[in-house]
Design a protein around this motif. Structure first.
Motif, PDB file in Angstrom:
ATOM      1  N   LEU A 167      -1.131  77.093  47.509  1.00 38.18           N
ATOM      2  CA  LEU A 167      -1.303  75.961  48.422  1.00 38.18           C
ATOM      3  C   LEU A 167      -0.219  74.899  48.282  1.00 38.18           C
ATOM      4  O   LEU A 167      -0.164  73.972  49.093  1.00 38.18           O
ATOM      5  CB  LEU A 167      -2.661  75.292  48.177  1.00 38.18           C
ATOM      6  CG  LEU A 167      -3.915  76.129  48.422  1.00 38.18           C
ATOM      7  CD1 LEU A 167      -5.149  75.316  48.060  1.00 38.18           C
ATOM      8  CD2 LEU A 167      -3.982  76.585  49.869  1.00 38.18           C
ATOM      9  N   LYS A 169       2.933  74.575  48.833  1.00 37.02           N
ATOM     10  CA  LYS A 169       3.871  74.319  49.933  1.00 37.02           C
ATOM     11  C   LYS A 169       3.205  73.582  51.084  1.00 37.02           C
ATOM     12  O   LYS A 169       3.889  72.968  51.923  1.00 37.02           O
ATOM     13  CB  LYS A 169       4.456  75.642  50.432  1.00 37.02           C
ATOM     14  CG  LYS A 169       3.447  76.601  51.037  1.00 37.02           C
ATOM     15  CD  LYS A 169       4.104  77.887  51.471  1.00 37.02           C
ATOM     16  CE  LYS A 169       3.110  78.849  52.123  1.00 37.02           C
ATOM     17  NZ  LYS A 169       2.013  79.217  51.201  1.00 37.02           N
ATOM     18  N   ASP A 170       1.882  73.629  51.158  1.00 35.36           N
ATOM     19  CA  ASP A 170       1.149  72.962  52.236  1.00 35.36           C
ATOM     20  C   ASP A 170       0.679  71.565  51.849  1.00 35.36           C
ATOM     21  O   ASP A 170       0.070  70.871  52.668  1.00 35.36           O
ATOM     22  CB  ASP A 170      -0.078  73.792  52.632  1.00 35.36           C
ATOM     23  CG  ASP A 170       0.301  75.171  53.138  1.00 35.36           C
ATOM     24  OD1 ASP A 170       1.292  75.266  53.886  1.00 35.36           O
ATOM     25  OD2 ASP A 170      -0.382  76.142  52.777  1.00 35.36           O
ATOM     26  N   TYR A 204      -2.867  67.029  52.066  1.00 34.51           N
ATOM     27  CA  TYR A 204      -2.170  68.059  52.830  1.00 34.51           C
ATOM     28  C   TYR A 204      -1.186  67.424  53.808  1.00 34.51           C
ATOM     29  O   TYR A 204      -1.349  66.278  54.223  1.00 34.51           O
ATOM     30  CB  TYR A 204      -3.164  68.921  53.612  1.00 34.51           C
ATOM     31  CG  TYR A 204      -4.076  69.754  52.750  1.00 34.51           C
ATOM     32  CD1 TYR A 204      -3.599  70.858  52.061  1.00 34.51           C
ATOM     33  CD2 TYR A 204      -5.425  69.429  52.627  1.00 34.51           C
ATOM     34  CE1 TYR A 204      -4.442  71.622  51.268  1.00 34.51           C
ATOM     35  CE2 TYR A 204      -6.273  70.190  51.833  1.00 34.51           C
ATOM     36  CZ  TYR A 204      -5.773  71.281  51.160  1.00 34.51           C
ATOM     37  OH  TYR A 204      -6.601  72.026  50.370  1.00 34.51           O
ATOM     38  N   HIS A 205      -0.176  68.194  54.180  1.00 34.02           N
ATOM     39  CA  HIS A 205       0.697  67.767  55.266  1.00 34.02           C
ATOM     40  C   HIS A 205      -0.113  67.676  56.551  1.00 34.02           C
ATOM     41  O   HIS A 205      -1.154  68.323  56.705  1.00 34.02           O
ATOM     42  CB  HIS A 205       1.860  68.748  55.432  1.00 34.02           C
ATOM     43  CG  HIS A 205       2.776  68.790  54.250  1.00 34.02           C
ATOM     44  ND1 HIS A 205       3.462  67.683  53.800  1.00 34.02           N
ATOM     45  CD2 HIS A 205       3.117  69.804  53.409  1.00 34.02           C
ATOM     46  CE1 HIS A 205       4.189  68.007  52.744  1.00 34.02           C
ATOM     47  NE2 HIS A 205       3.996  69.285  52.483  1.00 34.02           N
ATOM     48  N   SER A 207       0.047  68.906  59.420  1.00 31.46           N
ATOM     49  CA  SER A 207      -0.254  70.146  60.131  1.00 31.46           C
ATOM     50  C   SER A 207      -1.396  70.925  59.496  1.00 31.46           C
ATOM     51  O   SER A 207      -1.968  71.815  60.109  1.00 31.46           O
ATOM     52  CB  SER A 207       0.989  71.040  60.174  1.00 31.46           C
ATOM     53  OG  SER A 207       1.412  71.360  58.857  1.00 31.46           O
ATOM     54  N   MET A 208      -1.756  70.557  58.239  1.00 34.14           N
ATOM     55  CA  MET A 208      -2.807  71.281  57.527  1.00 34.14           C
ATOM     56  C   MET A 208      -4.130  70.538  57.516  1.00 34.14           C
ATOM     57  O   MET A 208      -5.107  71.021  56.971  1.00 34.14           O
ATOM     58  CB  MET A 208      -2.372  71.528  56.076  1.00 34.14           C
ATOM     59  CG  MET A 208      -1.252  72.531  55.937  1.00 34.14           C
ATOM     60  SD  MET A 208      -1.763  74.169  56.472  1.00 34.14           S
ATOM     61  CE  MET A 208      -3.057  74.516  55.279  1.00 34.14           C
TER      62      MET A 208
END
Length: 233
Positions: A167, A169-170, A204-205, A207-208
């Motif tokens: 996870l 990278k997210d 989270y970023h 987009s997540m």
């Protein structure tokens, strides 16, 4: 050959960026304690984490993830009855999500774990009694994400499948937190503490994000600690 070299260069740049972040955290930690001139106490601590992710509305489906924390602490008297305490902690956070479908005889479990290097800066009131001290406090913290992994388990008609998902990278590299708690000091240095760490930013970023509200996807950690403080002569 050029493609391989390009990937190697990108990997090296990522490693250098990560090292710079670690150095920045250490510099902030040492700089803060260096500006305080009073005689400090130094100590170590270890304890249990009870972690979760999300808002209070998520508690029915997102369960507590147990982990640990350990590290070092420095404590400075600033003015009578008031202390500043800085720490350098390795701390484990995360969540457990479970769901089931009785109609289709299926189940799903998501066990997420996050490892952080965290620097809390705490402002404490020192209430002194003959054989015990109570030190309520509040403060802030910044954490650097070291690793993040989810262990997934799916079950359908009695057949289970398990797999791991990275996870990191997210997720965002840094996590800001608000800390509220109290320490009890007994026997000239033994400490017992309870702390609630409230995440201030989404982990989270964008987009997540699983929800659109500003309370979603934030760390929540209840920490029970045991430690020992001694004078730094």
């Amino acid at each position: 050959m050029r493609t391989t070299r390009l990937f190697d260069q990108q990997g090296e740049l990522k490693r250098r960026a990560k090292m710079k972040k670690v150095i920045l955290l250490v510099v902030l930690f040492t700089s803060f304690v260096g500006i305080l001139g009073a005689q400090p106490k130094v100590g170590v601590k270890i304890g249990l984490n009870m972690a979760n992710v999300g808002s209070e509305n998520d508690m029915e489906i997102i369960h507590t993830q147990f982990g640990a924390h350990l590290g070092a602490m420095l404590q400075y008297p600033v003015i009578p009855r008031f202390l500043v305490q800085t720490e350098l902690l390795y701390t484990m956070k995360g969540y457990i999500y479970k769901s089931s479908d009785l109609v289709n005889n299926s189940a799903y479990k998501n066990n997420g774990g996050f490892d952080y290097l965290e620097i809390p800066i705490l402002f404490k009131y020192n209430a002194i009694f003959p054989s015990i001290k109570f030190q309520p406090y509040m403060g802030t913290s910044i954490g650097l994400l070291l690793a993040a992994q989810a262990k997934l388990k799916t079950t359908y008609e009695g057949q289970s499948h398990c797999y791991n998902v990275d996870l990191k990278k997210d997720m965002k590299d840094f996590d800001l937190g608000l800390n509220l708690g109290i320490d009890t000091v007994i026997m000239e240095g033994l400490t017992i503490g309870l702390r609630y760490n409230i995440g201030l930013n989404k982990i989270y970023h964008d987009s997540m994000d699983l929800k659109n509200d500003d309370k979603a996807n934030k760390n929540r950690t209840l920490m029970l600690s045991f430690g020992h403080l001694m004078d730094l002569d």
